[in-house]
Design an enzyme around this catalytic site. Sequence first.
Site, mmCIF file in Angstrom:
data_model
loop_
_atom_site.group_PDB
_atom_site.id
_atom_site.type_symbol
_atom_site.label_atom_id
_atom_site.label_comp_id
_atom_site.label_asym_id
_atom_site.label_seq_id
_atom_site.Cartn_x
_atom_site.Cartn_y
_atom_site.Cartn_z
ATOM 1 N N HIS A 153 34.620 44.312 39.128
ATOM 2 C CA HIS A 153 33.366 44.866 38.604
ATOM 3 C C HIS A 153 32.342 45.147 39.700
ATOM 4 O O HIS A 153 31.379 45.884 39.471
ATOM 5 C CB HIS A 153 32.774 43.943 37.527
ATOM 6 C CG HIS A 153 32.157 42.682 38.039
ATOM 7 N ND1 HIS A 153 32.827 41.481 38.073
ATOM 8 C CD2 HIS A 153 30.911 42.430 38.531
ATOM 9 C CE1 HIS A 153 32.025 40.544 38.551
ATOM 10 N NE2 HIS A 153 30.860 41.096 38.843
ATOM 11 N N ASP A 183 39.860 40.905 37.259
ATOM 12 C CA ASP A 183 38.574 41.147 37.909
ATOM 13 C C ASP A 183 38.680 40.965 39.422
ATOM 14 O O ASP A 183 37.792 40.393 40.055
ATOM 15 C CB ASP A 183 37.485 40.232 37.333
ATOM 16 C CG ASP A 183 36.087 40.710 37.699
ATOM 17 O OD1 ASP A 183 35.922 41.919 37.950
ATOM 18 O OD2 ASP A 183 35.159 39.873 37.762
ATOM 19 N N SER A 267 28.981 37.440 42.920
ATOM 20 C CA SER A 267 30.284 37.898 42.462
ATOM 21 C C SER A 267 31.125 38.389 43.633
ATOM 22 O O SER A 267 30.671 39.206 44.449
ATOM 23 C CB SER A 267 30.118 39.031 41.447
ATOM 24 O OG SER A 267 29.519 38.570 40.275
#
Length: 423
Positions: A153, A183, A267
């Site tokens: 993402h 992911d 992230s």
Amino acid sequence: MNYNDEEKQPTQQEPLTPLQERLKREEEEELNKKRAKKDKGGNKTGYFVSGLSGVIVGALLMWLLLPSLVGQLPGTNTAINQPNQHNTQTATAVTTDITKAVEEVSEAVVGITNMRQVSNFWNQQSTTQAAGSGSGVIYKIAGDKAYIVTNHHVVSDAQQVEVTLADGSKENAELVGSDIWTDLAIISISSKNVTTVAKFGDSDVLKQGEAVIAIGNPLGLEFYGSVTAGVVSGKDRSVPMDLNEDGYVDWNMEVLQTDAAINPGNSGGALINLAGELIGINSMKIAESSVEGLGFSIPINSAIPIIEELELKGEVQRPAMGISLLDLTEVPAFYQQQTLNIPEEVTTGVVITEVVKGSAADKAGAKQYDVIVEMDGKKIENSIELRKHLYNEKEVGDKLKMKVYRQGKLVELELVLVNKTTL
């Protein structure tokens, strides 16, 4: 007898006349006065000398004690009276297990900026602007390229990906491969300015309560290389994911839970142990006002097969059975007995809630409400174990043998795995 020597007899004093007595008394009084005057003069001199000595001694004492007395008075500045005194400073370099681990890995953690084309309303021209940012970890150098693992993402829908290194230099990156289901994504840059590469650890040996460290760029590059510390709060956690944002859960991601602060921008960053080994890729945090210290990281042992396949093929050719799953432990006891009709001693397994028509499972004869308890001779207790076996040990085209309970009876099935390419 010699009479020439006369025997001396005591002379008898004749009595004084009254006048003589008075004169004698006055003479004695005058003599006493002179003596008294002389003694008095001598005492004054002694007193003067003694007093002068006392004054001198007192002055010396005051001269010696005055600085300390002044320093004790309210509002006085001791430093003014004692100009030679200085504040002392001690410089101690503190080294801990955490600082050592961070030093080993920190320069391998980079910033990643997702650049996209943005149209200008007024002149109808497009410009490339930052649409988001995250973190990544350099894990490999091969030739003139350095490979970075991050989250899917973080780089999703990017027209251009820019990497910021620890020294502030920026590199344009190339997308090697990406996988929405885990992911994870791999990008590459020139290895010219790369100095540090993270080492993979073993997430399977982690212990609940073990100290871990998160490194990344929370809230953007302004806080580049931020370090937070915590513990492994839980292992083998399963977090539901709605990948296509249609309101339905598409995937249960296997993650590590930690209380190390993980915020937007972290992230794709590193979760490391005290040995400085990469044991997780930070992925998400549950952001609710009532939730604190609940962050998640993709275990490195689950990530490595994906990383290797993305490097090799640019995508993950994931084997699929064509079924929807639900852990048996989530089914109420009433339905376990009435609907599934499984033996009482069977307490774990995976329930097939739906079979896709024409899928590998459909062709093998799998039915709705079958309870999977074994795959290739290995006991399956939940959906996480099923996916581990399916994705880590099987490939597209492989045969899969499994045992299921169907209305109280144990049934054996064999199916051929196909590629899962769509949601």
